[in-house]
Design an enzyme around this catalytic site. Structure first.
Site, PDB file in Angstrom:
ATOM      1  N   HIS A 177      15.723 -36.191 -12.281  1.00 46.61           N
ATOM      2  CA  HIS A 177      15.104 -36.654 -11.041  1.00 46.61           C
ATOM      3  C   HIS A 177      13.625 -36.273 -10.964  1.00 46.61           C
ATOM      4  CE1 HIS A 177      19.038 -37.892  -9.696  1.00 46.61           C
ATOM      5  NE2 HIS A 177      19.494 -36.726 -10.139  1.00 46.61           N
TER       6      HIS A 177
ATOM      7  N   ARG B 231       3.479  -0.018  -5.037  1.00 49.15           N
ATOM      8  CA  ARG B 231       3.332  -0.620  -3.708  1.00 49.15           C
ATOM      9  C   ARG B 231       2.011  -1.375  -3.568  1.00 49.15           C
ATOM     10  NH1 ARG B 231       6.828   1.330  -0.143  1.00 49.15           N
ATOM     11  NH2 ARG B 231       5.487   0.576   1.510  1.00 49.15           N
TER      12      ARG B 231
ATOM     13  N   ASN C 198      -1.153   1.833   5.874  1.00 45.64           N
ATOM     14  CA  ASN C 198      -0.391   0.786   5.195  1.00 45.64           C
ATOM     15  C   ASN C 198       0.101  -0.169   6.273  1.00 45.64           C
ATOM     16  OD1 ASN C 198       1.503  -0.779   3.838  1.00 45.64           O
ATOM     17  ND2 ASN C 198       3.062   0.817   3.854  1.00 45.64           N
ATOM     18  N   GLY C 199      -0.351  -1.405   6.224  1.00 42.29           N
ATOM     19  CA  GLY C 199       0.097  -2.374   7.232  1.00 42.29           C
ATOM     20  C   GLY C 199      -1.033  -3.316   7.609  1.00 42.29           C
TER      21      GLY C 199
ATOM     22  N   LYS D 213      10.890 -14.423 -13.250  1.00 43.39           N
ATOM     23  CA  LYS D 213      10.544 -13.257 -14.084  1.00 43.39           C
ATOM     24  C   LYS D 213       9.391 -13.610 -15.008  1.00 43.39           C
ATOM     25  CE  LYS D 213      11.988 -10.923 -12.363  1.00 43.39           C
ATOM     26  NZ  LYS D 213      12.785 -10.474 -11.254  1.00 43.39           N
TER      27      LYS D 213
ATOM     28  N   TRP E 120      -2.982  -2.570  -1.582  1.00 46.35           N
ATOM     29  CA  TRP E 120      -2.714  -3.981  -1.852  1.00 46.35           C
ATOM     30  C   TRP E 120      -3.465  -4.735  -0.757  1.00 46.35           C
ATOM     31  CZ3 TRP E 120      -0.433  -8.264   0.520  1.00 46.35           C
ATOM     32  CH2 TRP E 120      -0.079  -9.310  -0.340  1.00 46.35           C
TER      33      TRP E 120
ATOM     34  N   CYS F 164       0.845  -1.189   0.000  1.00 47.63           N
ATOM     35  CA  CYS F 164       0.000   0.000   0.000  1.00 47.63           C
ATOM     36  C   CYS F 164       0.879   1.237   0.000  1.00 47.63           C
ATOM     37  CB  CYS F 164      -0.957   0.106   1.183  1.00 47.63           C
ATOM     38  SG  CYS F 164      -2.045  -1.292   1.385  1.00 47.63           S
TER      39      CYS F 164
ATOM     40  N   LYS G  48       5.523  -4.000  -4.962  1.00 42.27           N
ATOM     41  CA  LYS G  48       6.972  -3.863  -4.992  1.00 42.27           C
ATOM     42  C   LYS G  48       7.599  -4.088  -3.625  1.00 42.27           C
ATOM     43  CE  LYS G  48      10.732  -2.756  -7.184  1.00 42.27           C
ATOM     44  NZ  LYS G  48      11.206  -3.803  -8.086  1.00 42.27           N
TER      45      LYS G  48
ATOM     46  N   GLU H 171       6.011 -14.166 -13.020  1.00 40.93           N
ATOM     47  CA  GLU H 171       5.392 -13.027 -12.330  1.00 40.93           C
ATOM     48  C   GLU H 171       4.835 -11.968 -13.284  1.00 40.93           C
ATOM     49  OE1 GLU H 171       7.927 -10.599  -9.802  1.00 40.93           O
ATOM     50  OE2 GLU H 171       9.630 -10.969 -11.106  1.00 40.93           O
TER      51      GLU H 171
ATOM     52  N   GLU I 281      15.823 -17.353 -11.332  1.00 44.36           N
ATOM     53  CA  GLU I 281      15.421 -15.958 -11.543  1.00 44.36           C
ATOM     54  C   GLU I 281      14.681 -15.798 -12.880  1.00 44.36           C
ATOM     55  OE1 GLU I 281      15.049 -13.469  -9.838  1.00 44.36           O
ATOM     56  OE2 GLU I 281      15.106 -11.756 -11.175  1.00 44.36           O
TER      57      GLU I 281
END
Ligand code: F6R
Length: 616
Positions: free
Chosen positions: A512, A27, A101-102, A493, A75, A2, A611, A496, A489
């Site tokens: 395996h 955010r 925010n929280g 990428k 968010w 947020c 983010k 997401e 990575e």
């Protein structure tokens, strides 16, 4: 998560808040809201969706001007993204308002108690509970707003960065933080409040970053007062001069921030080693390391803690620190480390890696490590962030603001910092010959040029490959040694930003289990530069080919063997094994980027993500 923005001063607040919310949208972006006080009345407008939707809706709902405003981009944590759950939230009297925010963890019992006493709620949020607790305390004890906020915050458990406004006393905004960031921009006769400094960069370069458990009374024409939430003691405000500029946070002609940030990598890697890497003098000098060299040299082990992409940078660091400096390294997900009762002693050095410097799990893991006597070193990008302040020492990555939610330049600059640390420790421990040390420094200095070359080599081909594979449902990424973390990575990428299911594996692990997935529809991205394990990777490619998998290979310029086997290849310049992640990562970033664009995905703000993950 947020983003919050507040303004109190003499300018029109509405455009400041809206523009600020756009800058903070990284955010969280599932709903947004704004409040404006026009001198008489509170006007509130909220909506599910992005700030642009809010702008459209609020332009019909908020028609007056005002010099006090607060805004929020959300968010969702408690309650689905809808208009009602969007912030700001009002108290039952309608006089108090909050942006938050929280997470308030004990909001359940507190809400129940308020309901029993006749309070009603129009949202499912914990934040609406908090503003009503503040109102309840204010009324019950007949307190000024600042005091009521302080008493209320002592009753809640959780994390917050809040702005609280009372329309009956409209010359002040009360702000407070615990676990979520909050910056106050200090201008002449005006104050700006925001989750980071980007919303007020064009108005002032003076900022105060509140520390955890601090609150401030931001009052017009009065000096700012900061107090400890626990005991009400006064804290002297520390005003910092901001070094960020506006240009750094604009798109600069690129279609997306992510693309701009991918293309910035050559320059920011140079910024990362500027003043630290002196190849001509055969030296690496990093203040945070020099001041604490003994801690590293006598460490029995290094534990790296991080999340997501930063954790992948940690894995690269494990390989390079162990190989170069011969210090045992463990790499831990911060979220697991903090809860698994790990063995930590004062002989451990912890390296915490975080782009934002605000990741809740990493912060909690740092606190745990400190409580157990470990020395904690931070590798952060955001200057003045919570992690940079919570750690004993550290090194900034100097990547500049990373706005695209998918991390790109933060990753390569983290690796650059960690590589320099490995080299400096190797030199100090004598685990690397002077000749090899010098060779490494020379090569590291060439990396920005090679990054630039990689970008040029990749530009067209990544788009062509993206066009062929944009509709696949799955994709595998394989790499060995230094390029195993790059495989992880690359897969992260892709998933997401394009929502294609992707997995990364060490190439040899394929046998395996994952090999069962290979058929003619499965693209496999193999990171196969000409370096250690090359022949083994070639064998892995052959195994995939004989099961009709499609190979997209990342190869060293001049390679013939892999090129012959691969369906597609992207070339990168030659470099030392340990530095190859700095190059091999780039084609994978571009491939994901182009696939996401072709799939019409929101590249800079992928669904469900944010983010800065300030909740656990
Ligand atoms: C992925 C990504 C995330 C972050 C993770 C940690 O592209 O950006 O996985 O790496 O949330 O964030 P920081 O580095 O800010 O602690």
């Amino acid at each position: 998560m947020c983003g919050i923005v507040g303004y109190i001063g003499y300018r029109e607040a509405y455009p400041i808040v809206i523009k600020g919310l756009k800058r903070l949208e990284y955010r969280g972006y599932d709903s947004a809201g704004i409040l404006l006080y026009d001198g008489k009345n509170l006007k509130v407008s909220k909506t599910k969706g992005k700030v642009i939707d809010l702008e459209e809706k609020s332009s019909n709902e908020i028609t007056t001007n005002g010099t006090i405003g607060m805004g929020h981009t959300r968010w969702a944590t408690h309650g689905i993204p809808n208009d009602a759950n969007s912030h700001p939230h009002l108290s039952n009297s309608g006089e108090l308002s909050i942006i938050h925010n929280g997470i308030i963890e004990n909001y359940g019992p507190l809400k129940e108690e308020l309901i029993n006493r006749g309070y009603t709620f129009s949202s499912d949020t914990d934040s609406e509970v908090l503003i009503n607790i503040i109102e309840d305390v204010q009324k019950k004890y007949k307190l000024k707003l600042g005091k009521a906020v302080q008493v209320a915050l002592n009753q809640v458990v959780g994390a917050y960065a809040i702005c609280v406004f009372d329309s009956k006393k409209p010359n002040e905004i009360i702000v407070a933080r615990l676990g979520s960031p909050l910056a106050i921009g200090v201008g002449e006769g005006e104050f700006f409040i925001a989750s980071d400094a980007s919303p007020f960069l064009e108005y002032t370069s003076n900022a105060i970053y509140l520390e955890d458990e601090e609150m401030a009374i931001v009052r017009l024409h009065k000096p700012l007062k900061i107090r400890k939430i626990k005991d009400d003691s006064l804290v002297a405000p520390y005003v910092q001069e901001l070094k960020m500029n506006l240009e750094q946070i604009e798109k600069g002609g690129f279609d997306h921030f992510m693309l701009k940030e991918i293309y910035e990598q050559a320059n920011v890697i140079k910024d990362t080693y500027r003043g630290r890497l002196h190849a001509d003098k055969g030296m690496i000098q990093m203040a945070g390391i020099e001041d604490n060299l003994d801690k590293f040299l006598y460490a029995e082990r290094i534990i790296i803690i991080a999340c997501g992409t930063s954790w992948h940078a940690g894995l690269v660091a494990e390989y390079i620190i162990e190989e170069y400096a011969r210090i045992p390294v463990e790499v831990e997900y911060a979220s697991e480390f903090r809860y698994r009762n790990p063995i930590i002693t004062n002989k451990d050095v912890i390296i915490a890696i975080s782009q934002s410097g605000e990741t809740a799990d990493t912060l909690a893991a740092i606190k745990l490590a400190k409580e157990n006597g470990a020395f904690v070193f931070g590798v952060c990008n955001v200057v003045g962030s919570s992690i940079s302040r919570e750690t004993h020492a550290g090194a900034y990555t100097h990547a500049g603001p990373e706005i695209g939610v998918a991390s790109t330049k933060a990753f390569t600059t983290q690796i650059t910092v960690l590589t320099m640390i490995a080299l400096r420790l190797a030199q100090a421990k004598g685990t690397m010959s002077a000749t090899d040390f010098q060779k490494n420094l020379q090569e590291l200095q060439l990396i920005p040029e090679k990054v630039q070359e990689t970008l040029a080599l990749t530009e067209v081909i990544a788009k062509e490959i993206a066009a062929i594979y944009k509709d696949v449902p799955n994709c595998l990424y394989l790499g060995r040694g230094y390029n195993f973390p790059v495989a992880l990575e690359g897969a992260l990428k892709l998933k997401e930003i394009s929502y294609i299911h992707a997995e990364g594996y060490p190439a040899a692990e394929m046998k395996h289990g994952p090999i069962a997935l290979i058929d003619e529809k499965m693209p496999v991205v193999v990171i196969a530069p000409k370096q250690a394990h090359y022949d083994k990777v070639v064998s892995n490619i052959q195994e995939i080919k004989s099961r009709s998998g499609k190979i997209i290979a990342i190869v060293t310029k001049g390679d013939t063997q892999v090129k012959e086997l691969a369906d597609h290849y992207i070339e990168i310049p030659e470099t030392l094994d340990a530095f190859s992640p700095l190059l091999t990562t780039i084609p994978l970033q571009l491939l994901s980027y182009h696939i996401a664009v072709m799939r019409d995905c929101n590249v800079d703000q992928p669904r469900n993500l944010a983010k800065s993950v300030t909740v656990e």
